[in-house]
Motif scaffolding. Sequence first.
Motif, PDB file in Angstrom:
ATOM      1  N   THR A  63       0.851  -1.195   0.000  1.00 53.14           N
ATOM      2  CA  THR A  63       0.000   0.000   0.000  1.00 53.14           C
ATOM      3  C   THR A  63       0.886   1.243   0.000  1.00 53.14           C
ATOM      4  N   GLY A  64       0.264   2.349  -0.364  1.00 52.56           N
ATOM      5  CA  GLY A  64       0.995   3.620  -0.374  1.00 52.56           C
ATOM      6  C   GLY A  64       0.080   4.775  -0.009  1.00 52.56           C
ATOM      7  N   GLY A  65       0.701   5.895   0.373  1.00 51.59           N
ATOM      8  CA  GLY A  65      -0.049   7.105   0.676  1.00 51.59           C
ATOM      9  C   GLY A  65      -0.131   7.975  -0.575  1.00 51.59           C
ATOM     10  N   GLN A  66      -1.305   8.574  -0.788  1.00 52.91           N
ATOM     11  CA  GLN A  66      -1.508   9.410  -1.990  1.00 52.91           C
ATOM     12  C   GLN A  66      -0.809  10.753  -1.873  1.00 52.91           C
ATOM     13  N   ASP A  67      -0.488  11.157  -0.642  1.00 53.37           N
ATOM     14  CA  ASP A  67       0.141  12.461  -0.427  1.00 53.37           C
ATOM     15  C   ASP A  67       0.699  12.507   0.991  1.00 53.37           C
ATOM     16  N   PHE A  68       1.446  13.551   1.313  1.00 55.22           N
ATOM     17  CA  PHE A  68       1.998  13.761   2.660  1.00 55.22           C
ATOM     18  C   PHE A  68       2.638  15.146   2.633  1.00 55.22           C
ATOM     19  N   TRP A  69       3.033  15.607   3.807  1.00 59.09           N
ATOM     20  CA  TRP A  69       3.782  16.860   3.869  1.00 59.09           C
ATOM     21  C   TRP A  69       5.242  16.537   4.182  1.00 59.09           C
ATOM     22  N   PRO A  70       6.190  17.206   3.507  1.00 63.98           N
ATOM     23  CA  PRO A  70       7.594  16.807   3.648  1.00 63.98           C
ATOM     24  C   PRO A  70       8.281  17.339   4.908  1.00 63.98           C
ATOM     25  N   GLU A  71       7.744  16.996   6.039  1.00 58.32           N
ATOM     26  CA  GLU A  71       8.367  17.301   7.333  1.00 58.32           C
ATOM     27  C   GLU A  71       8.120  16.097   8.233  1.00 58.32           C
ATOM     28  N   LYS A  72       8.995  15.935   9.243  1.00 58.59           N
ATOM     29  CA  LYS A  72       8.865  14.788  10.143  1.00 58.59           C
ATOM     30  C   LYS A  72       7.618  14.920  11.009  1.00 58.59           C
ATOM     31  N   GLU A  73       7.411  16.104  11.580  1.00 52.15           N
ATOM     32  CA  GLU A  73       6.229  16.390  12.400  1.00 52.15           C
ATOM     33  C   GLU A  73       6.171  17.895  12.594  1.00 52.15           C
ATOM     34  N   GLY A  74       5.118  18.387  13.223  1.00 53.15           N
ATOM     35  CA  GLY A  74       5.085  19.813  13.524  1.00 53.15           C
ATOM     36  C   GLY A  74       3.718  20.422  13.349  1.00 53.15           C
ATOM     37  N   ALA A  75       3.682  21.740  13.364  1.00 53.39           N
ATOM     38  CA  ALA A  75       2.432  22.485  13.295  1.00 53.39           C
ATOM     39  C   ALA A  75       2.017  22.649  11.828  1.00 53.39           C
ATOM     40  N   PHE A  76       1.489  21.572  11.262  1.00 52.86           N
ATOM     41  CA  PHE A  76       1.054  21.568   9.858  1.00 52.86           C
ATOM     42  C   PHE A  76      -0.367  21.001   9.824  1.00 52.86           C
ATOM     43  N   THR A  77      -1.294  21.822  10.276  1.00 48.53           N
ATOM     44  CA  THR A  77      -2.671  21.353  10.469  1.00 48.53           C
ATOM     45  C   THR A  77      -3.239  20.719   9.202  1.00 48.53           C
ATOM     46  N   GLY A  78      -3.782  19.561   9.374  1.00 49.64           N
ATOM     47  CA  GLY A  78      -4.423  18.872   8.247  1.00 49.64           C
ATOM     48  C   GLY A  78      -3.482  17.997   7.458  1.00 49.64           C
ATOM     49  N   GLU A  79      -2.191  18.079   7.750  1.00 46.60           N
ATOM     50  CA  GLU A  79      -1.225  17.309   6.952  1.00 46.60           C
ATOM     51  C   GLU A  79      -0.880  15.983   7.628  1.00 46.60           C
ATOM     52  N   ILE A  80      -0.167  15.156   6.890  1.00 45.38           N
ATOM     53  CA  ILE A  80       0.228  13.837   7.380  1.00 45.38           C
ATOM     54  C   ILE A  80       1.683  13.625   6.971  1.00 45.38           C
ATOM     55  N   SER A  81       2.467  12.981   7.832  1.00 44.25           N
ATOM     56  CA  SER A  81       3.904  12.845   7.546  1.00 44.25           C
ATOM     57  C   SER A  81       4.202  11.473   6.929  1.00 44.25           C
ATOM     58  N   PRO A  82       5.351  11.340   6.272  1.00 41.31           N
ATOM     59  CA  PRO A  82       5.753  10.018   5.779  1.00 41.31           C
ATOM     60  C   PRO A  82       5.824   8.985   6.898  1.00 41.31           C
ATOM     61  N   GLY A  83       6.289   9.410   8.092  1.00 39.58           N
ATOM     62  CA  GLY A  83       6.354   8.480   9.226  1.00 39.58           C
ATOM     63  C   GLY A  83       4.961   7.972   9.598  1.00 39.58           C
ATOM     64  N   MET A  84       3.971   8.856   9.501  1.00 44.42           N
ATOM     65  CA  MET A  84       2.589   8.435   9.811  1.00 44.42           C
ATOM     66  C   MET A  84       2.074   7.462   8.749  1.00 44.42           C
TER      67      MET A  84
END
Length: 253
Positions: A63-84
């Motif tokens: 399986t794969g993710g259709q999208d993500f935000w390129p940061e490990k974690e942080g204040a990025f409301t609504g986003e999801i990280s590669p680690g997640m």
Amino acid sequence: MNKLMAANWKMYKIYEEAKDTAEALVKLLDGKLPDGREVLVFPPFTALRGVSKKFKDEKGFWTGGQDFWPEKEGAFTGEISPGMLRDAGAAFALTGHSERRHVIGESDELVGRKTAFALASGLSVVLCVGEKIEERRSGALEAVLERQLRAGLADVPREIDPARLAVAYEPVWAIGTGEVAGPKEILGAHACVRRILLDIFENIGNDIKILYGGSVKPDNCAEIIALDNVDGVLVGGASLAAESFARIVLAGA
Ligand code: PEP
């Protein structure tokens, strides 16, 4: 090189529907997935863990993710990280899909940041590229592919394991339109992508998969998958029903 048969479920299917489709797909392909074929499904985020669990014990299913935000974690409301994504069972991520470029407005530069970040985070990546119809008509196909690939791969280590990277050539005019590119158009574009990959990565470029995407259906997949430099497909609409996607996975095998 294995053929990668990928499904992009976009913003379709709630949790139970996605799990049911994944289960049906596993049943339809039980004992039938030929050597040298792999199945990859990009479900919506809310169904990623459920679909990953259905695939957990199946060889050659990812399986794969259709999208993500390129940061490990942080204040990025609504986003999801590669680690997640990895935590939810994903092995892959999609970058540069035409709907994210042209509907959401992602730039070539952001696609490049995402591609490099996902790889550095341990995910494999399918980077999508492709021209709009007016770009093809004006003779800009090669320039568009060159620009999107060079920006998309700018920060990818040149010694990358090629098994962790695939490029999907998806002409925008063929996505969700029923208008599939013909063999001549696919051969030409894929040869161009291969040339650019070889220029960027030298020999490794031969081992990076190039998928075709754009109105792939059970009835046209066998012809497409047999073409030179076609190492798999990325399927939207025709991947939503398990029966239809199972026929695509097995096409021409
Ligand atoms: C896609 O979403 O990547 C795609 C190729 O869609 P479709 O198969 O519906 O054209």
